[in-house]
Design an enzyme around this catalytic site. Structure first.
Site, PDB file in Angstrom:
ATOM      1  N   THR A 297       0.812  -1.219   0.000  1.00 23.73           N
ATOM      2  CA  THR A 297       0.000   0.000   0.000  1.00 23.73           C
ATOM      3  C   THR A 297       0.847   1.272   0.000  1.00 23.73           C
ATOM      4  OG1 THR A 297      -0.124  -0.032   2.422  1.00 23.73           O
ATOM      5  CG2 THR A 297      -1.902  -1.128   1.206  1.00 23.73           C
ATOM      6  N   GLY A 298       2.167   1.138   0.114  1.00 23.00           N
ATOM      7  CA  GLY A 298       3.042   2.303   0.160  1.00 23.00           C
ATOM      8  C   GLY A 298       3.290   2.897  -1.204  1.00 23.00           C
ATOM      9  N   ILE A 299       4.054   3.968  -1.243  1.00 19.32           N
ATOM     10  CA  ILE A 299       4.305   4.683  -2.492  1.00 19.32           C
ATOM     11  C   ILE A 299       5.061   3.811  -3.497  1.00 19.32           C
ATOM     12  CG2 ILE A 299       6.444   5.750  -1.653  1.00 19.32           C
ATOM     13  CD1 ILE A 299       5.605   8.306  -3.156  1.00 19.32           C
TER      14      ILE A 299
ATOM     15  N   ARG B  97      -0.513  -4.687   6.570  1.00 11.57           N
ATOM     16  CA  ARG B  97      -1.373  -4.851   7.750  1.00 11.57           C
ATOM     17  C   ARG B  97      -2.810  -4.466   7.421  1.00 11.57           C
ATOM     18  NH1 ARG B  97       2.207  -1.700  12.137  1.00 11.57           N
ATOM     19  NH2 ARG B  97       2.681  -0.533  10.239  1.00 11.57           N
TER      20      ARG B  97
ATOM     21  N   ASP C 169       1.026  -9.157   9.593  1.00 10.75           N
ATOM     22  CA  ASP C 169       1.955  -8.269  10.295  1.00 10.75           C
ATOM     23  C   ASP C 169       3.330  -8.918  10.231  1.00 10.75           C
ATOM     24  OD1 ASP C 169       3.480  -6.819  12.074  1.00 10.75           O
ATOM     25  OD2 ASP C 169       1.942  -6.747  13.637  1.00 10.75           O
TER      26      ASP C 169
ATOM     27  N   THR D 263       8.894  -2.058   2.291  1.00 11.68           N
ATOM     28  CA  THR D 263       8.339  -1.427   3.483  1.00 11.68           C
ATOM     29  C   THR D 263       9.389  -1.280   4.570  1.00 11.68           C
ATOM     30  OG1 THR D 263       6.495  -1.494   5.054  1.00 11.68           O
ATOM     31  CG2 THR D 263       7.596  -3.584   4.585  1.00 11.68           C
ATOM     32  N   TRP D 264       9.137  -0.353   5.509  1.00 10.78           N
ATOM     33  CA  TRP D 264       9.983  -0.197   6.680  1.00 10.78           C
ATOM     34  C   TRP D 264       9.169   0.483   7.767  1.00 10.78           C
ATOM     35  CZ3 TRP D 264      12.404   4.517   8.671  1.00 10.78           C
ATOM     36  CH2 TRP D 264      11.969   5.679   8.028  1.00 10.78           C
TER      37      TRP D 264
ATOM     38  N   LYS E 283      20.346   6.760   1.809  1.00 11.48           N
ATOM     39  CA  LYS E 283      20.959   6.723   3.137  1.00 11.48           C
ATOM     40  C   LYS E 283      22.052   5.660   3.194  1.00 11.48           C
ATOM     41  CE  LYS E 283      17.454   6.262   5.951  1.00 11.48           C
ATOM     42  NZ  LYS E 283      16.318   6.134   5.015  1.00 11.48           N
TER      43      LYS E 283
ATOM     44  N   TYR F 223      19.574  -0.175   6.623  1.00 10.19           N
ATOM     45  CA  TYR F 223      19.673  -0.711   5.263  1.00 10.19           C
ATOM     46  C   TYR F 223      20.689  -1.855   5.207  1.00 10.19           C
ATOM     47  CZ  TYR F 223      17.204   3.389   3.313  1.00 10.19           C
ATOM     48  OH  TYR F 223      16.289   4.355   2.988  1.00 10.19           O
TER      49      TYR F 223
ATOM     50  N   MET G 156       6.940   8.998   3.557  1.00  7.06           N
ATOM     51  CA  MET G 156       7.917   9.826   2.850  1.00  7.06           C
ATOM     52  C   MET G 156       7.365  10.156   1.467  1.00  7.06           C
ATOM     53  SD  MET G 156      11.452   7.920   3.928  1.00  7.06           S
ATOM     54  CE  MET G 156      11.067   6.447   2.990  1.00  7.06           C
TER      55      MET G 156
END
Length: 358
Positions: free
Chosen positions: A14-16, A37, A52, A75-76, A116, A149, A184
């Protein structure tokens, strides 16, 4: 018809990054499972998986009927210290790969991290006084500082040796793309800020550093990241490699800032000698955004669900110019290009069409 040869499991669907990857995989006829989740249930062709990653029992139950050939980790979880980031985010990777291990179905695992890797964690890279060499290149060694990372990569390397799959690591610069509720999201953050400026008659004020205002930069469209993820996971010569990924053009923010302002019909103001954090500015406008949302019938009245000003401030406040060297993937055959100006305007148009900005 789905490509039954490939079954993808996207962690963080579901993230970007994950949501754009899901669309790319579906377009390339993968069978696609999206793990989250709170999984997305209205994407045609996506099989939602609710689990999860910190709960092994949850993972065992959810993944029991699924035998993926390709796993994409996008994901993170953000925590207050890098030590806690390391503990939690390495566990996310370890748990998923341990649950899948007995199936022996996984052929490739792709991990999305970021710059990063070269700059160091958020809380340290601006304080060390030692700036990385730019453009950043995949050959640069790891920094002698804690970094989640590295811990995630090491979990994948160990699992790959145990289970015999190949891997790829993908290091985007700032990701631009469509997603709601993402940690982000510079594009949506700037769209919300510009919309507030337009409604209240404010100038669109540059929040970052002089180095970022005047220096060369690049960004990564979530769509081009998705294309590289699929390319690396299905191209033999790209296996067991790490790749930078950005749009393929470079720009200066002092150029792009004016164009973003023009798109919204507002007046831009550049660097004036001091950093003016956007998080501080947007914190004053939660009620303003609720009023704008009601006035224009927008879907999301919670400013924090759309804007991630803390992350935009970190990106735009860096004391050095940062860009990626893309030679490695280009030499191997990935030469896809994306206009950065189009990355932003495509996103703004979608946000407007989806009634997320006026």
């Amino acid at each position: 018809m789905e490509n039954r040869k490939y079954t993808a499991l996207v962690a963080g669907a579901t993230g970007i990054t994950g949501s754009n990857l899901v669309q790319e995989l579906i377009s390339q006829r993968f069978t696609v499972y999206g793990l989250a989740r709170n999984p997305e249930t209205n994407v045609q062709g996506l099989h939602p998986v609710q689990a999860d990653l910190m709960d092994m029992e949850s993972l065992h139950t959810a993944l029991e009927p699924i035998s993926p050939t390709h796993v994409y980790f996008t994901t993170w979880m953000r925590h207050d210290t890098e030590e806690e980031n390391i503990r939690v985010n390495s566990t996310l990777v370890k748990n998923l790969l341990e649950v899948l291990s007995p199936k022996r179905s996984v052929k490739h695992v792709a991990l999305v991290t970021g710059l990063k890797h070269y700059l160091g964690p958020f809380e340290s890279y601006m304080k060390s006084g030692k700036f990385p060499e730019t453009p950043v290149r995949e050959e640069h060694p790891r920094l002698p500082v804690p970094n989640f990372y590295y811990a995630q990569e090491d979990e994948i390397y160990q699992a790959a040796e145990r289970d015999g799959f190949t891997w790829s690591v993908h290091r985007p610069h700032t990701v631009v793309g469509y997603a709601v509720g993402n940690l982000m999201n510079i594009g949506t953050t700037l769209a919300v800020y510009a919309s507030i400026c337009k409604e209240t008659g404010r100038k669109f004020i540059w929040p970052g550093s002089e180095a970022q205002w005047n220096g060369i930069s690049d960004v990564t469209d979530a769509r081009i990241l998705a294309q590289q993820l699929v390319w690396a996971s299905t191209t033999d010569s790209a296996k067991n490699e790490a790749f930078n990924i950005a749009n393929g053009d470079i720009f200066r923010w002092k150029w792009l800032w004016a164009r973003i302002a023009d798109w919204f019909g507002i007046e831009a103001e550049g660097f004036n000698g001091t950093i003016r954090p956007l998080e501080q500015e947007l914190n004053n406008h939660h009620e303003t955004w609720k009023q704008i949302s009601r006035k224009y019938g927008l879907k999301e009245q919670d400013l924090d669900r759309l804007a991630s000003a803390w992350h935009t401030d970190l990106d735009l406040g860096r004391p050095l110019e940062v860009m990626c060297d893309l030679s490695k993937s280009r030499k191997m055959g990935f030469s896809t290009y994306q206009s950065t100006q189009d990355s932003f305007t495509d996103l703004f148009q979608k946000l407007r069409a989806e009634k997320l900005i006026p």
